[in-house]
Design a protein around this motif. Structure first.
Motif, PDB file in Angstrom:
ATOM      1  N   ALA A   7       0.844  -1.194   0.000  1.00 26.19           N
ATOM      2  CA  ALA A   7       0.000   0.000   0.000  1.00 26.19           C
ATOM      3  C   ALA A   7       0.881   1.246   0.000  1.00 26.19           C
ATOM      4  O   ALA A   7       1.973   1.256   0.570  1.00 26.19           O
ATOM      5  CB  ALA A   7      -0.907   0.004   1.216  1.00 26.19           C
ATOM      6  N   VAL A   8       0.404   2.283  -0.637  1.00 28.18           N
ATOM      7  CA  VAL A   8       1.058   3.579  -0.638  1.00 28.18           C
ATOM      8  C   VAL A   8       0.226   4.499   0.240  1.00 28.18           C
ATOM      9  O   VAL A   8      -0.987   4.615   0.055  1.00 28.18           O
ATOM     10  CB  VAL A   8       1.151   4.162  -2.071  1.00 28.18           C
ATOM     11  N   ARG A   9       0.866   5.117   1.209  1.00 28.45           N
ATOM     12  CA  ARG A   9       0.150   5.991   2.130  1.00 28.45           C
ATOM     13  C   ARG A   9       0.798   7.373   2.127  1.00 28.45           C
ATOM     14  O   ARG A   9       2.016   7.486   2.043  1.00 28.45           O
ATOM     15  CB  ARG A   9       0.192   5.430   3.545  1.00 28.45           C
ATOM     16  N   THR A  10      -0.036   8.399   2.244  1.00 26.86           N
ATOM     17  CA  THR A  10       0.489   9.754   2.376  1.00 26.86           C
ATOM     18  C   THR A  10      -0.023  10.369   3.666  1.00 26.86           C
ATOM     19  O   THR A  10      -1.100  10.030   4.154  1.00 26.86           O
ATOM     20  CB  THR A  10       0.066  10.663   1.200  1.00 26.86           C
ATOM     21  N   SER A  11       0.776  11.275   4.189  1.00 22.81           N
ATOM     22  CA  SER A  11       0.376  12.066   5.346  1.00 22.81           C
ATOM     23  C   SER A  11       1.173  13.363   5.288  1.00 22.81           C
ATOM     24  O   SER A  11       2.167  13.462   4.572  1.00 22.81           O
ATOM     25  CB  SER A  11       0.651  11.312   6.655  1.00 22.81           C
ATOM     26  N   LYS A  12       0.725  14.347   6.016  1.00 23.19           N
ATOM     27  CA  LYS A  12       1.410  15.632   6.031  1.00 23.19           C
ATOM     28  C   LYS A  12       2.854  15.431   6.456  1.00 23.19           C
ATOM     29  O   LYS A  12       3.142  14.786   7.458  1.00 23.19           O
ATOM     30  CB  LYS A  12       0.673  16.575   7.002  1.00 23.19           C
ATOM     31  N   ALA A  13       3.772  15.973   5.677  1.00 20.80           N
ATOM     32  CA  ALA A  13       5.194  15.892   6.004  1.00 20.80           C
ATOM     33  C   ALA A  13       5.505  16.816   7.182  1.00 20.80           C
ATOM     34  O   ALA A  13       4.777  17.774   7.447  1.00 20.80           O
ATOM     35  CB  ALA A  13       6.036  16.280   4.788  1.00 20.80           C
ATOM     36  N   SER A  14       6.588  16.538   7.854  1.00 16.98           N
ATOM     37  CA  SER A  14       6.979  17.356   9.002  1.00 16.98           C
ATOM     38  C   SER A  14       7.604  18.684   8.570  1.00 16.98           C
ATOM     39  O   SER A  14       7.881  19.530   9.408  1.00 16.98           O
ATOM     40  CB  SER A  14       7.953  16.583   9.890  1.00 16.98           C
ATOM     41  N   VAL A  15       7.816  18.859   7.277  1.00 10.86           N
ATOM     42  CA  VAL A  15       8.351  20.105   6.733  1.00 10.86           C
ATOM     43  C   VAL A  15       7.360  20.672   5.723  1.00 10.86           C
ATOM     44  O   VAL A  15       6.535  19.952   5.176  1.00 10.86           O
ATOM     45  CB  VAL A  15       9.722  19.881   6.049  1.00 10.86           C
ATOM     46  N   GLY A  16       7.448  21.962   5.497  1.00  6.34           N
ATOM     47  CA  GLY A  16       6.624  22.591   4.479  1.00  6.34           C
ATOM     48  C   GLY A  16       5.185  22.786   4.900  1.00  6.34           C
ATOM     49  O   GLY A  16       4.715  22.231   5.885  1.00  6.34           O
ATOM     50  N   GLN A  17       4.496  23.608   4.114  1.00  8.16           N
ATOM     51  CA  GLN A  17       3.096  23.919   4.390  1.00  8.16           C
ATOM     52  C   GLN A  17       2.143  22.845   3.891  1.00  8.16           C
ATOM     53  O   GLN A  17       1.158  22.540   4.543  1.00  8.16           O
ATOM     54  CB  GLN A  17       2.725  25.274   3.763  1.00  8.16           C
ATOM     55  N   ILE A  18       2.419  22.284   2.701  1.00  8.98           N
ATOM     56  CA  ILE A  18       1.520  21.279   2.128  1.00  8.98           C
ATOM     57  C   ILE A  18       2.246  19.997   1.722  1.00  8.98           C
ATOM     58  O   ILE A  18       1.617  19.059   1.250  1.00  8.98           O
ATOM     59  CB  ILE A  18       0.744  21.837   0.910  1.00  8.98           C
TER      60      ILE A  18
END
Length: 133
Positions: A7-18
């Protein structure tokens, strides 16, 4: 036996706004949007990742084919770019192969490149089923 898909999962990165952290099994990638559309260009954008998928799949497929056939490649590079006009997403794939290859081997390498799994997926029909929890 086919490889097990992860599975490929995304979540907000700890850097950057988006920026988004992409997790695929033990691997972690970063994606972001370009500066001119509100991102911070902290990683490739999603379309660049799509281009990268085609480039990587092509290179891996050709390397495996060359190894299987005993073809010695001095170098293999794949460059993919894209443009969008009037609702058409057009990818350009340039394959650079060097080594002592016959015309027949070069022709076959292009045929094999066109059979890489990502090329076949992008050239075919597929459905995306979405669900919002």
């Amino acid at each position: 036996m086919a490889a097990k898909l992860r599975a490929v999962r995304t979540s907000k990165a700890s850097v950057g706004q988006i920026a988004q952290k992409i997790e695929i099994g033990p691997h972690v990638l970063l994606t972001d949007a370009a500066l001119d559309i509100g991102g911070e260009d902290l990683g490739p954008d999603p379309h660049e990742l799509l281009d990268a998928s085609l480039a990587a799949c092509t290179a891996l497929t050709l390397m495996l084919y060359a190894r299987h056939k005993g073809i010695e490649l001095a170098a293999l590079e794949v460059e993919v770019s894209h443009e969008e006009h009037d609702g058409v997403y057009r990818m350009r794939r340039d394959i650079h192969v060097s080594g002592e290859l016959s015309t027949e081997q070069r022709t076959r390498m292009l045929e094999i490149a066109n059979k890489c799994p990502v090329h076949r997926t992008l050239s075919g029909t597929f459905d995306i089923v979405s669900q919002l929890d």
